[in-house]
Design an enzyme around this catalytic site. Sequence first.
Site, mmCIF file in Angstrom:
data_model
loop_
_atom_site.group_PDB
_atom_site.id
_atom_site.type_symbol
_atom_site.label_atom_id
_atom_site.label_comp_id
_atom_site.label_asym_id
_atom_site.label_seq_id
_atom_site.Cartn_x
_atom_site.Cartn_y
_atom_site.Cartn_z
ATOM 1 N N LYS A 155 0.849 -1.210 0.000
ATOM 2 C CA LYS A 155 0.000 0.000 0.000
ATOM 3 C C LYS A 155 0.874 1.246 0.000
ATOM 4 O O LYS A 155 2.046 1.213 0.399
ATOM 5 C CB LYS A 155 -0.957 0.014 1.197
ATOM 6 C CG LYS A 155 -0.290 0.098 2.592
ATOM 7 C CD LYS A 155 0.097 1.502 3.042
ATOM 8 C CE LYS A 155 0.899 1.491 4.334
ATOM 9 N NZ LYS A 155 1.749 2.626 4.562
ATOM 10 N N ASP A 189 -1.869 -1.467 10.520
ATOM 11 C CA ASP A 189 -2.177 -1.484 9.082
ATOM 12 C C ASP A 189 -2.800 -2.805 8.622
ATOM 13 O O ASP A 189 -3.227 -2.921 7.472
ATOM 14 C CB ASP A 189 -0.894 -1.268 8.258
ATOM 15 C CG ASP A 189 -0.384 0.167 8.344
ATOM 16 O OD1 ASP A 189 -1.144 1.043 8.809
ATOM 17 O OD2 ASP A 189 0.777 0.395 7.952
HETATM 18 O O1 C5P Z 1 0.683 -1.054 14.941
HETATM 19 P P1 C5P Z 1 2.079 -1.127 14.461
HETATM 20 O O2 C5P Z 1 2.798 -2.339 14.968
HETATM 21 O O3 C5P Z 1 2.232 -0.967 13.000
HETATM 22 O O4 C5P Z 1 2.798 0.122 15.109
HETATM 23 C C1 C5P Z 1 4.195 0.242 15.178
HETATM 24 C C2 C5P Z 1 4.522 1.452 16.016
HETATM 25 O O5 C5P Z 1 4.207 2.646 15.306
HETATM 26 C C3 C5P Z 1 3.765 1.534 17.315
HETATM 27 O O6 C5P Z 1 4.402 0.810 18.337
HETATM 28 C C4 C5P Z 1 3.795 3.025 17.584
HETATM 29 O O7 C5P Z 1 5.056 3.402 18.092
HETATM 30 C C5 C5P Z 1 3.674 3.620 16.191
HETATM 31 N N1 C5P Z 1 2.274 3.923 15.825
HETATM 32 C C6 C5P Z 1 1.636 4.971 16.418
HETATM 33 N N2 C5P Z 1 0.331 5.241 16.096
HETATM 34 C C7 C5P Z 1 -0.308 4.511 15.168
HETATM 35 C C8 C5P Z 1 0.334 3.436 14.533
HETATM 36 C C9 C5P Z 1 1.642 3.171 14.874
HETATM 37 O O8 C5P Z 1 2.203 5.689 17.261
HETATM 38 N N3 C5P Z 1 -1.579 4.815 14.872
#
Ligand code: C5P
Length: 319
Positions: A21, A148
């Site tokens: 994406k 995501d």
């Molecule tokens: O959810 P995901 O594992 O992709 O997120 C990785 C990191 O990115 C999270 O631990 C956080 O630090 C940051 N993040 C965030 N807010 C979001 C998505 C991700 O702060 N909405």
Amino acid sequence: MILRQASEASSCSLTLVAPAKINFHLEILGLRKDQFHELAMLMQSIDLCDRLHFQKRVDGQIRLGCDIDGLSVGDENLIVRAAYLLRKKSGVENLGADIQLEKKIPIGAGLAGGSSDAAAALKGLNALWNLGLHKETLEELAAELGSDVPFCLSGGSQLCFGRGERLEPVFLGSSSIAVLLVKNPLVSVSTPWAYGRFKDLNRDSYLHAEDDFEDRRQRLREQPWLNPINLNHPLPLRNDLQKVVSAEVPSIRKALEILSNLPGVRGVAMSGSGPSCFALFADLESAIAAKEKNRFKFSSAGLECWCCSLLTEEARVKR
Ligand code: C5P
């Protein structure tokens, strides 16, 4: 998208594609109680895809293999985590599978490659194991795996709110828009680092009230260049992480500079937390021509390039 399922042993093996994406819009609204950021995004699947092959195992083991070096295939891999999570939800302990990953989406690139693989694992194993879990249940499991992953379950063009898991599909029309995507293969960006850096520099301007969040969501829903997408004007692409990440990563600045100066370009941005950057063109021929004409410029800057189309339809199962 499930491409092939062995028909005689109707559910012994199947193959799915897992699309990358890009972000047309990534707006950071504030910080949530769970310390994730509250986002307003427009995400778009493109036809740069990994492939996952699934085969049933009768001994209850879940095994992952991959055609490239440098990617862990152990229990920490998001595909394996997705498989264990789904099996736990099913309550059937002896479900097993061999999963073979053909990796085409660059790793650590801001293209949701790992998230898309995890989403494909949820869908593929739900079919392989005949679990019949509904989309809503898969979306809940997906949200446990990463912000995501819910988007990647159906992909296409969707507004993503909350931490990314609140989805609203949008109609972009049968667009011929094409993407020229570039990335330095030696560079990757940590998503937690990117959000952390943004927070350090911008937390004073964060919104706090739900009404203010909703105003911003509504503003995005009502963008005049949406529903269907309108390429008559340069698209107002936005990625709030771009400024803070590109300030620290020279290859992103170089990529954005080269892409911005290509003739016929309709918009340029970084994707996700980077370092991938992309330019939009009216059609695939224009994107390919820009890639070919500037081959030397890209390679001198250490950038790999891909020309992609948008995937506007939800992936479908083919049996
Ligand atoms: O959810 P995901 O594992 O992709 O997120 C990785 C990191 O990115 C999270 O631990 C956080 O630090 C940051 N993040 C965030 N807010 C979001 C998505 C991700 O702060 N909405």
